[in-house]
Design a protein around this motif. Structure first.
Motif, PDB file in Angstrom:
ATOM      1  N   ASN A 172      -4.596  -6.515  -5.067  1.00 21.47           N
ATOM      2  CA  ASN A 172      -5.072  -6.849  -4.519  1.00 21.47           C
ATOM      3  C   ASN A 172      -6.652  -5.169  -5.218  1.00 21.47           C
ATOM      4  OD1 ASN A 172      -4.797  -3.007  -3.891  1.00 21.47           O
ATOM      5  ND2 ASN A 172      -2.807  -3.721  -3.401  1.00 21.47           N
ATOM      6  N   GLU A 173      -7.005  -5.626  -3.895  1.00 22.98           N
ATOM      7  CA  GLU A 173      -8.841  -4.524  -4.943  1.00 22.98           C
ATOM      8  C   GLU A 173      -8.333  -2.849  -5.227  1.00 22.98           C
ATOM      9  OE1 GLU A 173     -11.367  -5.045  -1.665  1.00 22.98           O
ATOM     10  OE2 GLU A 173     -11.420  -7.671  -2.107  1.00 22.98           O
ATOM     11  N   ARG A 174      -7.756  -2.638  -5.055  1.00 25.43           N
ATOM     12  CA  ARG A 174      -7.306  -0.688  -4.821  1.00 25.43           C
ATOM     13  C   ARG A 174      -6.583  -0.519  -5.815  1.00 25.43           C
ATOM     14  NH1 ARG A 174      -5.798   0.505   0.952  1.00 25.43           N
ATOM     15  NH2 ARG A 174      -4.743   2.062  -0.364  1.00 25.43           N
ATOM     16  N   MET A 175      -6.808  -1.621  -7.230  1.00 25.06           N
ATOM     17  CA  MET A 175      -5.621  -0.935  -7.985  1.00 25.06           C
ATOM     18  C   MET A 175      -6.312  -0.620  -9.622  1.00 25.06           C
ATOM     19  SD  MET A 175      -3.455  -4.908  -8.183  1.00 25.06           S
ATOM     20  CE  MET A 175      -2.276  -4.672  -9.738  1.00 25.06           C
ATOM     21  N   GLU A 176      -7.271   0.051  -9.536  1.00 23.76           N
ATOM     22  CA  GLU A 176      -7.361   0.569 -10.578  1.00 23.76           C
ATOM     23  C   GLU A 176      -7.543   1.550 -11.298  1.00 23.76           C
ATOM     24  OE1 GLU A 176      -9.291   3.172  -7.023  1.00 23.76           O
ATOM     25  OE2 GLU A 176      -9.220   0.718  -7.251  1.00 23.76           O
ATOM     26  N   TYR A 226       2.840   0.134 -12.741  1.00 27.83           N
ATOM     27  CA  TYR A 226       3.245   1.503 -12.758  1.00 27.83           C
ATOM     28  C   TYR A 226       1.237   2.776 -12.855  1.00 27.83           C
ATOM     29  CZ  TYR A 226       3.205   0.259 -17.597  1.00 27.83           C
ATOM     30  OH  TYR A 226       2.788  -0.104 -18.766  1.00 27.83           O
ATOM     31  N   ILE A 227       1.588   3.501 -12.651  1.00 27.91           N
ATOM     32  CA  ILE A 227       0.284   4.845 -13.159  1.00 27.91           C
ATOM     33  C   ILE A 227      -0.108   4.660 -14.346  1.00 27.91           C
ATOM     34  CG2 ILE A 227      -0.541   6.825 -12.251  1.00 27.91           C
ATOM     35  CD1 ILE A 227       0.485   5.528  -9.817  1.00 27.91           C
ATOM     36  N   LYS A 228      -0.822   4.385 -14.536  1.00 23.68           N
ATOM     37  CA  LYS A 228      -2.305   4.548 -15.851  1.00 23.68           C
ATOM     38  C   LYS A 228      -1.868   6.263 -16.455  1.00 23.68           C
ATOM     39  CE  LYS A 228      -5.629   1.248 -15.554  1.00 23.68           C
ATOM     40  NZ  LYS A 228      -7.256   0.957 -14.984  1.00 23.68           N
ATOM     41  N   ASN A 229      -1.799   5.979 -17.405  1.00 18.01           N
ATOM     42  CA  ASN A 229      -1.265   7.710 -18.238  1.00 18.01           C
ATOM     43  C   ASN A 229      -0.254   8.584 -17.719  1.00 18.01           C
ATOM     44  OD1 ASN A 229      -3.350   6.525 -20.268  1.00 18.01           O
ATOM     45  ND2 ASN A 229      -5.221   7.389 -18.525  1.00 18.01           N
ATOM     46  N   TYR A 267       1.116  -1.670   0.384  1.00 18.80           N
ATOM     47  CA  TYR A 267       0.706   0.308   0.030  1.00 18.80           C
ATOM     48  C   TYR A 267       0.395   1.739  -0.303  1.00 18.80           C
ATOM     49  CZ  TYR A 267      -3.859  -3.503   1.066  1.00 18.80           C
ATOM     50  OH  TYR A 267      -4.984  -3.758   0.719  1.00 18.80           O
ATOM     51  N   GLN A 268       1.542   1.151   0.439  1.00 20.11           N
ATOM     52  CA  GLN A 268       2.308   2.595   0.944  1.00 20.11           C
ATOM     53  C   GLN A 268       3.821   2.818  -0.778  1.00 20.11           C
ATOM     54  OE1 GLN A 268       5.575   1.373   3.785  1.00 20.11           O
ATOM     55  NE2 GLN A 268       4.766   2.377   5.108  1.00 20.11           N
ATOM     56  N   THR A 269       3.310   1.706  -1.286  1.00 19.06           N
ATOM     57  CA  THR A 269       4.467   1.734  -2.915  1.00 19.06           C
ATOM     58  C   THR A 269       3.215   2.243  -3.849  1.00 19.06           C
ATOM     59  OG1 THR A 269       5.498  -0.331  -2.708  1.00 19.06           O
ATOM     60  CG2 THR A 269       4.957   0.210  -4.604  1.00 19.06           C
ATOM     61  N   MET A 270       2.043   1.547  -3.558  1.00 19.25           N
ATOM     62  CA  MET A 270       1.235   2.416  -4.741  1.00 19.25           C
ATOM     63  C   MET A 270       0.756   3.506  -4.383  1.00 19.25           C
ATOM     64  SD  MET A 270      -1.501  -0.960  -3.584  1.00 19.25           S
ATOM     65  CE  MET A 270      -2.819   0.110  -5.000  1.00 19.25           C
ATOM     66  N   GLU A 271       0.807   4.075  -2.938  1.00 25.25           N
ATOM     67  CA  GLU A 271       0.675   5.712  -2.374  1.00 25.25           C
ATOM     68  C   GLU A 271       2.371   6.374  -2.970  1.00 25.25           C
ATOM     69  OE1 GLU A 271       1.035   6.152   1.987  1.00 25.25           O
ATOM     70  OE2 GLU A 271      -1.442   5.321   1.996  1.00 25.25           O
ATOM     71  N   ALA A 272       2.941   5.961  -3.490  1.00 22.11           N
ATOM     72  CA  ALA A 272       4.608   6.078  -3.719  1.00 22.11           C
ATOM     73  C   ALA A 272       4.374   6.447  -5.199  1.00 22.11           C
ATOM     74  CB  ALA A 272       5.645   5.200  -3.631  1.00 22.11           C
ATOM     75  N   LEU A 273       3.808   5.925  -6.014  1.00 24.31           N
ATOM     76  CA  LEU A 273       3.407   5.128  -7.738  1.00 24.31           C
ATOM     77  C   LEU A 273       2.757   6.615  -7.548  1.00 24.31           C
ATOM     78  CD1 LEU A 273       2.951   1.265  -8.192  1.00 24.31           C
ATOM     79  CD2 LEU A 273       4.516   3.421  -9.204  1.00 24.31           C
TER      80      LEU A 273
END
Length: 308
Positions: free
Chosen positions: A151-155, A281-284, A132-138
């Motif tokens: 996980n369920e928070r990857m939209e 990685y982040i879309k767009n 989750y920290q990595t997703m915030e950093a992304l």
């Protein structure tokens, strides 16, 4: 500004050559054009930059002040051009990856080992943190790529699976024998019965694996008598090996211990559903050429292994 920069370049060259004819040859322009450019710069700055004589030119006091600054500027430009040349010739770059310490050791390192051999001039930064920290950093743009658990928070993410992982429960045979001596089970105990009376060792609650396992244990109606939380998978494995309790670990990370018999796997009535870990990685989002090179490398590895 572009025209002024040209005037400064002419000024810099004349000051270095100490005569107009030498500067003309170096710049491939006529002497009158150089004289006109110097005069224009002097008018713009309202000062005299050169003292002219039959031997050539020399800088005035104000010319010396300007030359020191201009020299630093052109040196910086030359250094920048040289750095760009090295980047292009050597494939230099920087790649930042966010990953948990467990996935870094067991999943990422084999990829990094080969990638750095093939791209020795790319600087790698690793941020060891939870999924989750990595997703915030992304999202904040502080890392280029994350190696995370699905996980369920990857939209907001593009996700490329690397491998499937299976969570299992392990301990030593000695720990089970001692547990059965302490607790009188009616008949042969199930894995759930054993866990309910054991010290269950899990990752801390901020970890995505822990959250995944909490849901599984709840769905199976299993609750442990005592829970020991640790911060890394390696500690779970080490604690299990010294008879401290039953540990929830990833099967592929303890394969050697299972094959040697140092740890044994509890046979759960319902296996924990497998899950995926992968690069994200982040879309767009703006994607650096270095990050793109790493993802291309990963895709080639997949094709080479027949995964795609």
């Amino acid at each position: 500004m572009e025209q002024n920069l040209n005037l400064y370049h002419i000024f810099y060259t004349v000051a270095k050559c100490r005569n107009i004819s030498g500067a003309a040859r170096q710049l491939f322009i006529s002497q009158p054009a150089i004289s006109k450019a110097i005069s224009r710069l002097e008018q713009n700055l309202n000062t005299t930059l050169f003292l002219r004589s039959s031997r050539g030119v020399r800088l005035t006091e104000t010319g010396e002040i300007l030359f020191r600054q201009v020299e630093s500027a052109f040196d910086a430009i030359c250094q920048g051009e040289e750095q760009l040349r090295k980047v292009q010739e050597l494939g230099m770059g920087h790649l930042s990856i966010g990953v948990s310490s467990t996935l870094c050791k067991y999943v990422l390192l084999p990829y990094l080992s080969r990638f750095t051999r093939e791209n020795p001039h790319i600087q790698i930064s690793i941020s060891c943190q939870s999924t989750y920290q990595t997703m915030e950093a992304l999202e904040k743009g502080t890392v280029d790529i994350g190696l995370i658990g699905e996980n369920e928070r990857m939209e907001k993410l593009v996700f490329y699976p690397v491998q499937e992982i299976e969570d299992i429960f392990v301990c030593t045979r000695r720990y089970l024998e001692n547990l059965c001596k302490r607790v009188s089970f009616p008949g042969k105990p199930s894995a759930g019965d054993l866990i309910s009376h054991a010290t269950l060792m899990l990752l801390d609650k901020e970890n995505i694996t822990r959250q995944y396992m909490d849901k599984y244990l709840f769905s199976e109606g299993i609750s442990a008598a005592q829970i020991l939380e640790v911060t890394s998978m390696d500690l779970l494995i080490d604690f299990a090996k010294i008879d401290l309790g039953i540990a929830c670990v990833i099967e592929s990370f303890v394969r050697e211990e299972l094959e040697s018999g140092r740890l044994i796997r509890l046979a759960m009535p319902v296996s924990v559903p497998v899950r995926k870990v992968g690069f994200a990685y982040i879309k767009n989002a703006a994607f650096s050429s270095t990050a793109g090179k790493f993802m291309d490398f990963y895709m080639e590895c997949c094709e080479g292994n027949g995964k795609l």
